[in-house]
Design a protein around this motif. Structure first.
Motif, PDB file in Angstrom:
ATOM      1  N   ARG A  64      32.955  46.704  40.009  1.00  0.00           N
ATOM      2  CA  ARG A  64      33.564  45.618  40.780  1.00  0.00           C
ATOM      3  C   ARG A  64      35.082  45.736  40.684  1.00  0.00           C
ATOM      4  O   ARG A  64      35.648  45.689  39.588  1.00  0.00           O
ATOM      5  CB  ARG A  64      33.105  44.253  40.245  1.00  0.00           C
ATOM      6  N   MET A  65      35.716  45.892  41.846  1.00  0.00           N
ATOM      7  CA  MET A  65      37.154  46.151  41.870  1.00  0.00           C
ATOM      8  C   MET A  65      37.860  45.150  42.777  1.00  0.00           C
ATOM      9  O   MET A  65      37.314  44.726  43.789  1.00  0.00           O
ATOM     10  CB  MET A  65      37.427  47.573  42.384  1.00  0.00           C
ATOM     11  N   LEU A  66      39.097  44.814  42.393  1.00  0.00           N
ATOM     12  CA  LEU A  66      39.936  43.914  43.179  1.00  0.00           C
ATOM     13  C   LEU A  66      41.241  44.625  43.524  1.00  0.00           C
ATOM     14  O   LEU A  66      41.917  45.148  42.634  1.00  0.00           O
ATOM     15  CB  LEU A  66      40.242  42.647  42.370  1.00  0.00           C
ATOM     16  N   ASP A  67      41.584  44.644  44.812  1.00  0.00           N
ATOM     17  CA  ASP A  67      42.901  45.105  45.257  1.00  0.00           C
ATOM     18  C   ASP A  67      43.669  43.853  45.661  1.00  0.00           C
ATOM     19  O   ASP A  67      43.456  43.287  46.738  1.00  0.00           O
ATOM     20  CB  ASP A  67      42.755  46.075  46.436  1.00  0.00           C
ATOM     21  N   ALA A  86      31.343  51.775  43.406  1.00  0.00           N
ATOM     22  CA  ALA A  86      32.093  50.527  43.285  1.00  0.00           C
ATOM     23  C   ALA A  86      32.123  49.738  44.584  1.00  0.00           C
ATOM     24  O   ALA A  86      32.119  50.311  45.679  1.00  0.00           O
ATOM     25  CB  ALA A  86      33.523  50.825  42.834  1.00  0.00           C
ATOM     26  N   ALA A  87      32.175  48.419  44.424  1.00  0.00           N
ATOM     27  CA  ALA A  87      32.460  47.508  45.532  1.00  0.00           C
ATOM     28  C   ALA A  87      33.893  47.002  45.345  1.00  0.00           C
ATOM     29  O   ALA A  87      34.297  46.651  44.232  1.00  0.00           O
ATOM     30  CB  ALA A  87      31.481  46.345  45.529  1.00  0.00           C
ATOM     31  N   VAL A  88      34.669  46.991  46.418  1.00  0.00           N
ATOM     32  CA  VAL A  88      36.079  46.616  46.369  1.00  0.00           C
ATOM     33  C   VAL A  88      36.296  45.345  47.184  1.00  0.00           C
ATOM     34  O   VAL A  88      35.810  45.246  48.319  1.00  0.00           O
ATOM     35  CB  VAL A  88      36.975  47.740  46.931  1.00  0.00           C
ATOM     36  N   ASP A 132      35.812  45.040  36.920  1.00  0.00           N
ATOM     37  CA  ASP A 132      36.025  46.228  36.081  1.00  0.00           C
ATOM     38  C   ASP A 132      37.402  46.837  36.316  1.00  0.00           C
ATOM     39  O   ASP A 132      37.915  47.561  35.466  1.00  0.00           O
ATOM     40  CB  ASP A 132      34.958  47.286  36.393  1.00  0.00           C
ATOM     41  N   LEU A 133      37.987  46.564  37.486  1.00  0.00           N
ATOM     42  CA  LEU A 133      39.310  47.113  37.799  1.00  0.00           C
ATOM     43  C   LEU A 133      40.066  46.115  38.669  1.00  0.00           C
ATOM     44  O   LEU A 133      39.545  45.645  39.682  1.00  0.00           O
ATOM     45  CB  LEU A 133      39.193  48.450  38.540  1.00  0.00           C
ATOM     46  N   GLY A 160      36.441  45.292  28.620  1.00  0.00           N
ATOM     47  CA  GLY A 160      36.678  46.705  28.851  1.00  0.00           C
ATOM     48  C   GLY A 160      37.273  47.013  30.216  1.00  0.00           C
ATOM     49  O   GLY A 160      37.602  48.160  30.508  1.00  0.00           O
ATOM     50  N   GLY A 161      37.415  45.969  31.045  1.00  0.00           N
ATOM     51  CA  GLY A 161      37.995  46.165  32.384  1.00  0.00           C
ATOM     52  C   GLY A 161      39.451  46.603  32.301  1.00  0.00           C
ATOM     53  O   GLY A 161      40.146  46.354  31.315  1.00  0.00           O
ATOM     54  N   VAL A 162      39.918  47.263  33.357  1.00  0.00           N
ATOM     55  CA  VAL A 162      41.273  47.829  33.378  1.00  0.00           C
ATOM     56  C   VAL A 162      42.109  47.145  34.460  1.00  0.00           C
ATOM     57  O   VAL A 162      41.638  46.938  35.582  1.00  0.00           O
ATOM     58  CB  VAL A 162      41.222  49.349  33.649  1.00  0.00           C
TER      59      VAL A 162
END
Length: 307
Positions: A64-67, A86-88, A132-133, A160-162
């Motif tokens: 799971r990612m966020l921009d 991943a899903a963004v 996660d990001l 643990g997410g970055v």
């Protein structure tokens, strides 16, 4: 002539990091800047790919990612391409830029993995959680209380997410110090004016909090563990591609308009010549135009159960 004090991906100069929160603030029509932002994002893809290569060392398989401050979605799409599982979620305030982000994702076959959310950062993120990001590309400096905003992003991260924070670096350069017209050192003088503009922009933000830009300390204050800071280079030497030249012309044009009041009459005349397509000394025609830019990135992680 304009550094990375202007947005992100975007985000009157990096506005174009590709991001919608670029300099100029709320008075800019980000939707109308879509072409400019997209072109800048694409031009900077070699730099973004270097960053993502390093992200892989820290986040092996993010889901799971966020921009955040995605602009037209150049980085959203790149994240989806780079991490196939991943899903963004691309978040921006400008609906026109999010439309571009959706279209870009569809074009490359990533439409099912890139979602868009029109929202103000960081308060409009709804139920986004377990990330996660988190990619913050020159968007944070458009939020008054940067430390509190980092805390809000951290609360939405999985253990643990970055978090990938693009802030700082060096001002971009497009011309030699002495390029044959006007007084040498034009870009350095523009940088000084831009630094004053940036300070005023920050001071005028809602809830603005003036604090040292010690990103390691700010990240720690948000409950994140600062992993490393690295600086990435975009080096496009002369002769520049047509796309590169268009980017330089657009950026210098915005800088001139945004800083007009502070420029000397001589520097205004020089910029007018640089922006006149009919002038052989202009950015449109001269052979010595280049792009040299340095973007600093701060990587941080939310401590996990094993930390």
């Amino acid at each position: 002539m304009g550094g990375h004090h202007g947005h992100g991906q975007g985000h009157a100069q990096a506005q174009a990091q590709g991001h919608a929160h670029g300099h100029g603030g709320a008075d800019l029509d980000w939707g109308a800047m879509g072409d400019t932002l997209e072109r800048r994002g694409e031009l900077y893809l070699p730099l973004y790919r270097q960053i993502i290569d390093d992200v892989r060392e820290m986040a092996a398989a993010p889901r799971r990612m966020l921009d955040a401050g995605s602009g037209p979605g150049v980085i959203s799409a790149l994240l989806a391409e780079s991490f196939p599982d991943a899903a963004v979620t691309a978040v921006d305030e400008a609906p026109e830029l999010l439309r571009r982000a959706r279209e870009r994702a569809e074009r490359i076959g990533m439409g099912d993995r890139v979602a868009t959310l029109q929202a103000e950062l960081p308060d409009g993120l709804g139920d986004l959680a377990d990330l996660d990001l988190v990619w913050l590309g020159q968007a944070l400096h458009h939020i008054g209380d940067q430390g509190a905003a980092l805390g809000e992003f951290a609360r939405r991260m999985a253990p643990g997410g970055v978090l990938v924070l693009l802030e700082g670096g060096l001002p971009a350069r497009y011309l030699p110090r002495q390029f044959g017209i006007g007084r040498p050192g034009l870009e350095a003088r523009i940088d000084a004016l831009h630094a004053e503009w940036f300070a005023e922009m920050r001071a005028g933000l809602p809830g603005a909090k003036e604090e040292p830009e010690d990103w390691s300390a700010l990240l720690a204050g948000a409950g994140l563990r600062h992993v490393v800071s690295r600086t990435y280079l975009l080096d496009l030497p002369a002769p520049l591609s047509e796309t590169g030249r268009e980017h330089v012309v657009a950026t210098v044009s915005r800088m001139r308009d945004g800083l007009l009041d502070g420029l000397t009459s001589e520097d205004r005349r020089t910029l007018d010549r640089l922006l006149d397509p009919a002038d052989p000394e202009s950015l449109h025609q001269r052979p010595d135009v280049f792009v040299l830019d340095a973007q600093t990135v701060h990587f941080a992680a939310l401590p996990g159960s094993s930390d």
